[in-house]
Scaffold this motif. Sequence first.
Motif, PDB file in Angstrom:
ATOM      1  N   PRO A  88     -25.854  -8.428  27.930  1.00 39.49           N
ATOM      2  CA  PRO A  88     -27.284  -8.105  27.895  1.00 39.49           C
ATOM      3  C   PRO A  88     -28.193  -9.337  28.017  1.00 39.49           C
ATOM      4  CG  PRO A  88     -26.105  -7.059  26.066  1.00 39.49           C
ATOM      5  CD  PRO A  88     -25.179  -8.068  26.657  1.00 39.49           C
ATOM      6  N   GLN A  89     -27.595 -10.524  28.013  1.00 41.79           N
ATOM      7  CA  GLN A  89     -28.334 -11.774  28.186  1.00 41.79           C
ATOM      8  C   GLN A  89     -29.484 -11.917  27.190  1.00 41.79           C
ATOM      9  OE1 GLN A  89     -29.336 -12.599  32.296  1.00 41.79           O
ATOM     10  NE2 GLN A  89     -27.218 -12.395  32.985  1.00 41.79           N
ATOM     11  N   VAL A  90     -29.127 -12.030  25.917  1.00 40.59           N
ATOM     12  CA  VAL A  90     -30.110 -12.377  24.885  1.00 40.59           C
ATOM     13  C   VAL A  90     -30.365 -13.875  25.043  1.00 40.59           C
ATOM     14  CG1 VAL A  90     -30.629 -12.410  22.427  1.00 40.59           C
ATOM     15  CG2 VAL A  90     -29.280 -10.527  23.387  1.00 40.59           C
ATOM     16  N   HIS A  91     -31.540 -14.213  25.559  1.00 37.69           N
ATOM     17  CA  HIS A  91     -31.843 -15.559  26.074  1.00 37.69           C
ATOM     18  C   HIS A  91     -32.933 -16.180  25.184  1.00 37.69           C
ATOM     19  CE1 HIS A  91     -32.430 -18.781  28.814  1.00 37.69           C
ATOM     20  NE2 HIS A  91     -33.333 -18.239  29.612  1.00 37.69           N
ATOM     21  N   THR A  92     -32.553 -17.119  24.340  1.00 33.22           N
ATOM     22  CA  THR A  92     -33.510 -17.742  23.421  1.00 33.22           C
ATOM     23  C   THR A  92     -34.221 -18.893  24.130  1.00 33.22           C
ATOM     24  OG1 THR A  92     -32.126 -17.138  21.535  1.00 33.22           O
ATOM     25  CG2 THR A  92     -33.804 -18.810  21.158  1.00 33.22           C
ATOM     26  N   THR A  93     -35.526 -18.708  24.365  1.00 37.44           N
ATOM     27  CA  THR A  93     -36.312 -19.698  25.105  1.00 37.44           C
ATOM     28  C   THR A  93     -37.481 -20.249  24.292  1.00 37.44           C
ATOM     29  OG1 THR A  93     -37.789 -18.013  25.991  1.00 37.44           O
ATOM     30  CG2 THR A  93     -35.821 -18.525  27.288  1.00 37.44           C
ATOM     31  N   GLY A  94     -37.838 -19.555  23.197  1.00 37.01           N
ATOM     32  CA  GLY A  94     -39.100 -19.870  22.535  1.00 37.01           C
ATOM     33  C   GLY A  94     -40.281 -19.285  23.298  1.00 37.01           C
TER      34      GLY A  94
END
Length: 371
Positions: A88-94
């Motif tokens: 699901p690509q949980v993408h932590t970018t801020g």
Amino acid sequence: MTRQQQVVIVGGGVIGLLTAYNLASEVGSVVLLDRSNVGQESSWAGGGIVSPLYPWRYSPAVTALAHWSQDFYPQLGARLFADTGVDPQVHTTGLYWLDLDDEVEALAWAERENRPLRAVDISAAHDAVPVLGGGFSRAIYMADVANVRNPRLVKSLKAALLALPNVTIHEQCEVSGFLREGQRVVGVQTGTGVIKGDQVVLTAGAWSGDLLKTLDLTLPVEPVKGQMILYKCAADFLPSMVLAKGRYAIPRRDGHILIGSTLEHEGYDKTPTDVALASLKASAIELLPALADAEVVGHWAGLRPGSPEGVPYIGRVPGFEGLWLNCGHYRNGLVLAPASCQLFADVMLGRTPIIDPLPYEPAGRTQPDLH
């Protein structure tokens, strides 16, 4: 309720899919119904920021669900990837918020709620996001905000459910009403006949209010249209999410950039419009001027399940034994889904709930339809 019961879930967006996923190991069987294909409405159309756009503007009820979900999303994403091979690509970018009118309130909220939101110098924002437009003077930043690639989350949840022997998914199966024995709901009426259930759960998003009208109940959930556009850039083009004037830019890992979103009260009309396209493009270029030279590769609209103050309805429908709600998440369905569906399972199964269920109970928030 007993472990042998059949639960019928009406609506196959992320809320319905995750409700089914959480219940499957605890009940006899789960039947999930969707009027089109699962996850094709607001779950597919949204941006997938794992935070309310302006979390300090919401009630404690929304905040409680959001906090739990934000902390849980990385492990949910990892579990689904391990189970299905679909990430699901949980993408932590801020996330950077720019030129907020209520920055003081935002920072006070962060201190009160112990969230890592802080003011940063605008030059630091430009250093972190070199493609950011030059028209901004103030920034606040929260480092741990992620986005989830919602179409892949839907695909992953569907794959996880299809692998379970006691879960059945019926797509292209529109529910027109409820089957009743006295005051008890014992199933649903569909275009292909009756489907019986010991418990029936309404997770039909923007359509939930219309379905409850068949029981002469008024639920203030209505469709609110939102339009988005999509660009394709280099994978490292945008390192963080940015938000200004109600519009946001979200980077996916492969360089797709989502820009959203409009808020329109147009009933069930999902037609993308040239007016919205022009407005979204203007916002995109103000946020990220380099997008003036980029091609829009997608433009679509979805219908959010609008509800008063965005507080969802989670729990039993009073006066109708066997009928439950998990709907009305407005702009935050993807954000609030993990907590909402865990809380729902806790309440239905009589477990100790993860948070106080009282603010979400349908009791006192649904009225008899007098028209």
